[in-house]
Motif scaffolding. Sequence first.
Motif, mmCIF file in Angstrom:
data_model
loop_
_atom_site.group_PDB
_atom_site.id
_atom_site.type_symbol
_atom_site.label_atom_id
_atom_site.label_comp_id
_atom_site.label_asym_id
_atom_site.label_seq_id
_atom_site.Cartn_x
_atom_site.Cartn_y
_atom_site.Cartn_z
ATOM 1 N N LEU A 38 0.827 -1.207 0.000
ATOM 2 C CA LEU A 38 0.000 0.000 0.000
ATOM 3 C C LEU A 38 0.855 1.247 0.000
ATOM 4 N N ARG A 39 1.888 1.256 0.844
ATOM 5 C CA ARG A 39 2.747 2.432 0.895
ATOM 6 C C ARG A 39 3.429 2.663 -0.451
ATOM 7 N N GLN A 40 3.864 1.601 -1.113
ATOM 8 C CA GLN A 40 4.458 1.759 -2.440
ATOM 9 C C GLN A 40 3.442 2.316 -3.422
ATOM 10 N N ARG A 41 2.213 1.801 -3.365
ATOM 11 C CA ARG A 41 1.187 2.283 -4.286
ATOM 12 C C ARG A 41 0.884 3.759 -4.046
ATOM 13 N N LEU A 42 0.854 4.170 -2.778
ATOM 14 C CA LEU A 42 0.580 5.570 -2.461
ATOM 15 C C LEU A 42 1.743 6.461 -2.846
ATOM 16 N N ASP A 43 2.971 5.977 -2.682
ATOM 17 C CA ASP A 43 4.126 6.742 -3.155
ATOM 18 C C ASP A 43 4.029 6.986 -4.652
ATOM 19 N N ALA A 44 3.582 5.979 -5.369
ATOM 20 C CA ALA A 44 3.446 6.126 -6.816
ATOM 21 C C ALA A 44 2.392 7.149 -7.188
ATOM 22 N N ALA A 45 1.392 7.339 -6.339
ATOM 23 C CA ALA A 45 0.310 8.298 -6.613
ATOM 24 C C ALA A 45 0.542 9.640 -5.924
ATOM 25 N N ASP A 46 1.766 9.893 -5.448
ATOM 26 C CA ASP A 46 2.101 11.137 -4.755
ATOM 27 C C ASP A 46 1.262 11.292 -3.489
ATOM 28 N N GLY A 47 1.020 10.169 -2.813
ATOM 29 C CA GLY A 47 0.228 10.194 -1.591
ATOM 30 C C GLY A 47 1.073 9.948 -0.367
ATOM 31 N N THR A 48 0.423 9.930 0.790
ATOM 32 C CA THR A 48 1.090 9.656 2.060
ATOM 33 C C THR A 48 0.364 8.523 2.759
ATOM 34 N N PHE A 49 1.083 7.833 3.642
ATOM 35 C CA PHE A 49 0.521 6.681 4.337
ATOM 36 C C PHE A 49 1.036 6.658 5.761
ATOM 37 N N SER A 50 0.133 6.405 6.718
ATOM 38 C CA SER A 50 0.535 6.282 8.118
ATOM 39 C C SER A 50 -0.284 5.186 8.767
ATOM 40 N N LEU A 51 0.359 4.503 9.732
ATOM 41 C CA LEU A 51 -0.272 3.391 10.436
ATOM 42 C C LEU A 51 -0.042 3.566 11.926
ATOM 43 N N ASP A 52 -1.121 3.530 12.687
ATOM 44 C CA ASP A 52 -1.057 3.612 14.144
ATOM 45 C C ASP A 52 -1.795 2.405 14.706
ATOM 46 N N SER A 53 -1.023 1.429 15.205
ATOM 47 C CA SER A 53 -1.636 0.177 15.661
ATOM 48 C C SER A 53 -0.883 -0.365 16.871
ATOM 49 N N PRO A 54 -1.062 0.256 18.046
ATOM 50 C CA PRO A 54 -0.368 -0.249 19.237
ATOM 51 C C PRO A 54 -0.918 -1.606 19.662
#
Length: 456
Positions: free
Chosen positions: A419-435
């Motif tokens: 997902l992060r790679q796909r978002l990088d390709a679309a000029d997007g950002t990705f964050s995950l918060d899962s304690p």
Amino acid sequence: MNETTIWDAAGLDTDGPGLREDVPVAEARPADPCRVAWPTRVGLDTVYAVSAFPITLTFFVLVVTGLALSVGLAVVVGGVLILPLTVYVARGHAFFERLRLRGMMRWAAPTPAYVRPPAGSGFWRRSLTPLRDPQSWLDVLWSLVGLVTGTLAFSVAVAWWAGAVGGLTYWFWQRFIPESPDEHGLAWVLGIGDTRTAESWVNLAAGAVLALTLPLALRGVALLHGRLAGALLCSRAELQQQVVRVESGRAAARAAEATSMRRLERDIHDGPQQRLVRLTMDLGRARHRIGEDPEAAAVLIDGALEQARATVSELRALSRGVAPPLLVDRGLRAAIEEMLVQSPVPVHANLDIPDGLPPHVETAAYFVVAEALTNVAKHSGARTATVTVVPVGDRLHVAVADDGTGGAHLAKGLGLAGLRQRLDAADGTFSLDSPEGGPTLVVATLPLVASTLDRP
């Protein structure tokens, strides 16, 4: 943690289509690194404006002298070598000015990539390479025109400070000025009077006006000098960063596509393909036994039916890695709504999806929701989940939260990393918060309009 707490942490309002106004969202409203207390800002602007003149004057003299010598001695070898040396002096001035922009103006002021000679180049090629670099000549231009704005900034800063401090303290040091009947002050010129008291009040008023307008005057000349410096010294760096980001995005797109294809091929080979082979074998044995032992044939047929159902389920799961026809035909909203209906975990949706999204943005947003909900169903143990897709400024904000056990991490599988790679390709950002212990929050942002650099 309940659903309200989850979305309070994300800064989203589950009751409406947009963002909560009382909770800042980092992606939508980035913190301003230039925002400092006004006394500090006045001090920084003062130092920046006052120091501009001596710095620009020094480099102006050096660069003009170097240019004159290189032109005058162009017929000899020394004149040819003076010009690159002058360019390096201008580069030094540009480097120092970028440091001033970062430290005093609190701007990013990126340094552009200069043209470098190839490894193993000879003396002349190494010496003359700076002359082929457009940024080198922009640095030379800054050393010439920076004196104009530097002189203006210095003059305004000194004049405003002198007028403000002198006017506000005139009542005190006026007593040390000898009186002369032939000299008249500002009060007399304005027709207020020719006494020391009138002169003190006029100067006090003038000093107060200058003191009140001092921050604005300093900010204006500092911005004038700084904007010119930024345009000449940093604009190419920003363009280079955009090009690098686009190139890295395309590389990420190719990597994500290759990874997805390898995973799809592996999953098909290990799952549905093996089940179909077994299904074929079971049906073949059932065909041979149906006449001799109908009961055994019925058992084989029942097993084949189970294999067929399992194969269909696996194919459905694998199809989530491929954009569905519904996304292409009816758009992102219809595709997400269909996905939510099929989710085994109850999902609360908050969808405010604008029309006319670029296809790669719709595809990336769809896969963010699909992968996140797949993880919710398989690994989280969640009772409910919430999907929010809303525009925030010029970006599409996609968030998926659940009340499960948490512990999700990018390194635990290819899904989130892809997902992060796909978002990088679309000029997007990705964050995950899962304690550990939950909850889990996946947030992605995508541009609502395709970048001009992304278009062929």
